[in-house]
Design an enzyme around this catalytic site. Sequence first.
Site, PDB file in Angstrom:
ATOM      1  N   GLU A  74     -15.585  30.345  -3.631  1.00 35.61           N
ATOM      2  CA  GLU A  74     -16.513  29.813  -4.621  1.00 35.61           C
ATOM      3  C   GLU A  74     -15.873  29.780  -6.015  1.00 35.61           C
ATOM      4  O   GLU A  74     -15.110  30.682  -6.380  1.00 35.61           O
ATOM      5  CB  GLU A  74     -17.787  30.662  -4.674  1.00 35.61           C
ATOM      6  CG  GLU A  74     -18.639  30.562  -3.416  1.00 35.61           C
ATOM      7  CD  GLU A  74     -19.885  31.411  -3.506  1.00 35.61           C
ATOM      8  OE1 GLU A  74     -20.065  32.102  -4.535  1.00 35.61           O
ATOM      9  OE2 GLU A  74     -20.681  31.402  -2.542  1.00 35.61           O
ATOM     10  N   GLN A 132     -12.894   5.049  -1.925  1.00 31.54           N
ATOM     11  CA  GLN A 132     -14.080   4.892  -1.076  1.00 31.54           C
ATOM     12  C   GLN A 132     -15.215   4.309  -1.928  1.00 31.54           C
ATOM     13  O   GLN A 132     -16.240   4.937  -2.148  1.00 31.54           O
ATOM     14  CB  GLN A 132     -14.466   6.233  -0.469  1.00 31.54           C
ATOM     15  CG  GLN A 132     -13.371   6.827   0.420  1.00 31.54           C
ATOM     16  CD  GLN A 132     -13.798   8.112   1.098  1.00 31.54           C
ATOM     17  OE1 GLN A 132     -14.907   8.220   1.628  1.00 31.54           O
ATOM     18  NE2 GLN A 132     -12.922   9.103   1.085  1.00 31.54           N
ATOM     19  N   HIS A 165      -9.828   2.274  -9.368  1.00 33.03           N
ATOM     20  CA  HIS A 165      -9.397   1.470  -8.228  1.00 33.03           C
ATOM     21  C   HIS A 165     -10.228   0.203  -8.102  1.00 33.03           C
ATOM     22  O   HIS A 165      -9.736  -0.831  -7.641  1.00 33.03           O
ATOM     23  CB  HIS A 165      -9.506   2.305  -6.953  1.00 33.03           C
ATOM     24  CG  HIS A 165      -8.971   1.617  -5.737  1.00 33.03           C
ATOM     25  ND1 HIS A 165      -7.654   1.237  -5.614  1.00 33.03           N
ATOM     26  CD2 HIS A 165      -9.588   1.223  -4.589  1.00 33.03           C
ATOM     27  CE1 HIS A 165      -7.469   0.648  -4.448  1.00 33.03           C
ATOM     28  NE2 HIS A 165      -8.626   0.621  -3.806  1.00 33.03           N
ATOM     29  N   ASP A 206      -1.713  -7.218  -4.101  1.00 33.34           N
ATOM     30  CA  ASP A 206      -2.688  -7.863  -3.215  1.00 33.34           C
ATOM     31  C   ASP A 206      -3.561  -8.778  -4.059  1.00 33.34           C
ATOM     32  O   ASP A 206      -3.591  -8.658  -5.294  1.00 33.34           O
ATOM     33  CB  ASP A 206      -3.531  -6.825  -2.454  1.00 33.34           C
ATOM     34  CG  ASP A 206      -4.263  -5.892  -3.399  1.00 33.34           C
ATOM     35  OD1 ASP A 206      -5.140  -6.348  -4.142  1.00 33.34           O
ATOM     36  OD2 ASP A 206      -3.932  -4.683  -3.399  1.00 33.34           O
ATOM     37  N   LYS A 229      -1.152  -9.178   1.943  1.00 34.64           N
ATOM     38  CA  LYS A 229      -0.824  -8.074   2.841  1.00 34.64           C
ATOM     39  C   LYS A 229      -1.971  -7.795   3.800  1.00 34.64           C
ATOM     40  O   LYS A 229      -3.127  -8.153   3.560  1.00 34.64           O
ATOM     41  CB  LYS A 229      -0.500  -6.811   2.042  1.00 34.64           C
ATOM     42  CG  LYS A 229      -1.691  -6.183   1.316  1.00 34.64           C
ATOM     43  CD  LYS A 229      -1.288  -4.942   0.546  1.00 34.64           C
ATOM     44  CE  LYS A 229      -2.517  -4.298  -0.116  1.00 34.64           C
ATOM     45  NZ  LYS A 229      -2.158  -3.118  -0.913  1.00 34.64           N
ATOM     46  N   ARG A 231      -3.616  -4.476   6.133  1.00 32.81           N
ATOM     47  CA  ARG A 231      -3.640  -3.016   6.212  1.00 32.81           C
ATOM     48  C   ARG A 231      -4.191  -2.618   7.582  1.00 32.81           C
ATOM     49  O   ARG A 231      -5.416  -2.513   7.768  1.00 32.81           O
ATOM     50  CB  ARG A 231      -4.496  -2.446   5.081  1.00 32.81           C
ATOM     51  CG  ARG A 231      -4.400  -0.931   4.942  1.00 32.81           C
ATOM     52  CD  ARG A 231      -5.211  -0.438   3.758  1.00 32.81           C
ATOM     53  NE  ARG A 231      -4.601  -0.769   2.485  1.00 32.81           N
ATOM     54  CZ  ARG A 231      -3.645  -0.057   1.907  1.00 32.81           C
ATOM     55  NH1 ARG A 231      -3.168   1.020   2.530  1.00 32.81           N
ATOM     56  NH2 ARG A 231      -3.151  -0.415   0.741  1.00 32.81           N
ATOM     57  N   ASP A 255       0.351  -1.574  -9.957  1.00 32.52           N
ATOM     58  CA  ASP A 255      -0.797  -1.153  -9.149  1.00 32.52           C
ATOM     59  C   ASP A 255      -1.499  -0.017  -9.863  1.00 32.52           C
ATOM     60  O   ASP A 255      -0.968   0.546 -10.838  1.00 32.52           O
ATOM     61  CB  ASP A 255      -0.337  -0.734  -7.754  1.00 32.52           C
ATOM     62  CG  ASP A 255      -1.403  -0.955  -6.694  1.00 32.52           C
ATOM     63  OD1 ASP A 255      -2.571  -1.194  -7.076  1.00 32.52           O
ATOM     64  OD2 ASP A 255      -1.084  -0.898  -5.499  1.00 32.52           O
ATOM     65  N   THR A 260       1.081   6.730  -0.289  1.00 24.99           N
ATOM     66  CA  THR A 260       2.214   6.924   0.618  1.00 24.99           C
ATOM     67  C   THR A 260       3.436   6.126   0.189  1.00 24.99           C
ATOM     68  O   THR A 260       4.547   6.403   0.643  1.00 24.99           O
ATOM     69  CB  THR A 260       1.829   6.500   2.046  1.00 24.99           C
ATOM     70  OG1 THR A 260       1.530   5.092   2.047  1.00 24.99           O
ATOM     71  CG2 THR A 260       0.613   7.275   2.531  1.00 24.99           C
ATOM     72  N   THR A 263       2.729   0.350   0.371  1.00 26.37           N
ATOM     73  CA  THR A 263       2.536  -0.957  -0.266  1.00 26.37           C
ATOM     74  C   THR A 263       3.760  -1.361  -1.069  1.00 26.37           C
ATOM     75  O   THR A 263       4.238  -2.502  -0.976  1.00 26.37           O
ATOM     76  CB  THR A 263       1.301  -0.921  -1.182  1.00 26.37           C
ATOM     77  OG1 THR A 263       0.131  -0.710  -0.380  1.00 26.37           O
ATOM     78  CG2 THR A 263       1.151  -2.230  -1.940  1.00 26.37           C
TER      79      THR A 263
END
Length: 354
Positions: A74, A132, A165, A206, A229, A231, A255, A260, A263
Amino acid sequence: MSESSVSELTAIPGLEVLDSAQEVPERGRWLERTPSPRLMLFAARSHPELAARIADELGIELGNVELKTFANGEAYCRYLDSIRGADVFIVQSPALQPNDQLMELLVMIDAAKLASASRITAVLPWFPYSRQDKKSAPREPITAKLVAELLQVAGVDRVLTMDLHAGQIQGFFTIPVDHMTALKLFAQHFRDQGLFGEGAVSVSPDPGRAKMARKFAELLESDLAVLNKLRPSHDEVAVTEVIGRVRGKIAIMSDDMIVTGGTLGAGAKALKEAGATSVYACATHALFPDGALERLARSDIEQIVVTDTVPLSPIGRPDSVQVLTVSRILAESIRNVFSDESVSAIFAGENQLF
């Protein structure tokens, strides 16, 4: 003792009888608050180095706050300085341990609210769960919206963030969101190296980032190209074609983040095959999980320029990776928020890139 002397001794403060000859001050439409609000900057534990650089730019010391983690995981927070009536800014960049660091930020916001801070601003150079931002498949969550709701329920009054993003994340909030960008910082870096004009081309990784890449092309006075591209999965990329003229030019890919490196690696290979003489890349957020730096070091990219929105250790970092600090941009934005001045004026209105 005379009657007037008794009256002077027993007069209740605030109820004294005014001398008829005393001038009565003119009544205004507001009261001035004294002392004036204080700007106080606090560092959470995700990126204390960046918070220290921001404090240096502002010419202040970081506020004293006790942060620790109990044995069961915590988070605990206690402000050691009085923050009553203060304009509190909390710097947290939840990238490497997003779940723990996001919870720590929520606890700090709640503690500041209960300590009667006048206004609480979350400085999030990296916005967690920003990828997300929509439902790409059935039964998926929109976790970026959940993060926005958590911050607001905790009690934050304002959010400062960089190079989101996706633009719709701003719409997940019902409070002000100040969006900053490192695009001009990158443009100045490449211009200082002579990488601009007709011999260069700005490349979007992209179609979704094409508008941002067009702005970058304007700053570099160069042409624009776009990579198409596919994915196959979240961390796999395949470039199918290069749209635009890149033959004989220096290609500069831009970008919002590198995870990773898939791209950039696939894009550099496609650009080389399309005739680009050399390939450079820049991205605001360098997440770099295990193996990403090694993968990029083996790619066709000559130089990768990132910022310090996310902590990046110099140990094992290739010479091709250069880090620019965003501390001045963040400090100027914090100063303008504190003084109720325009944040977009810092970027001449060019900070909405979506």
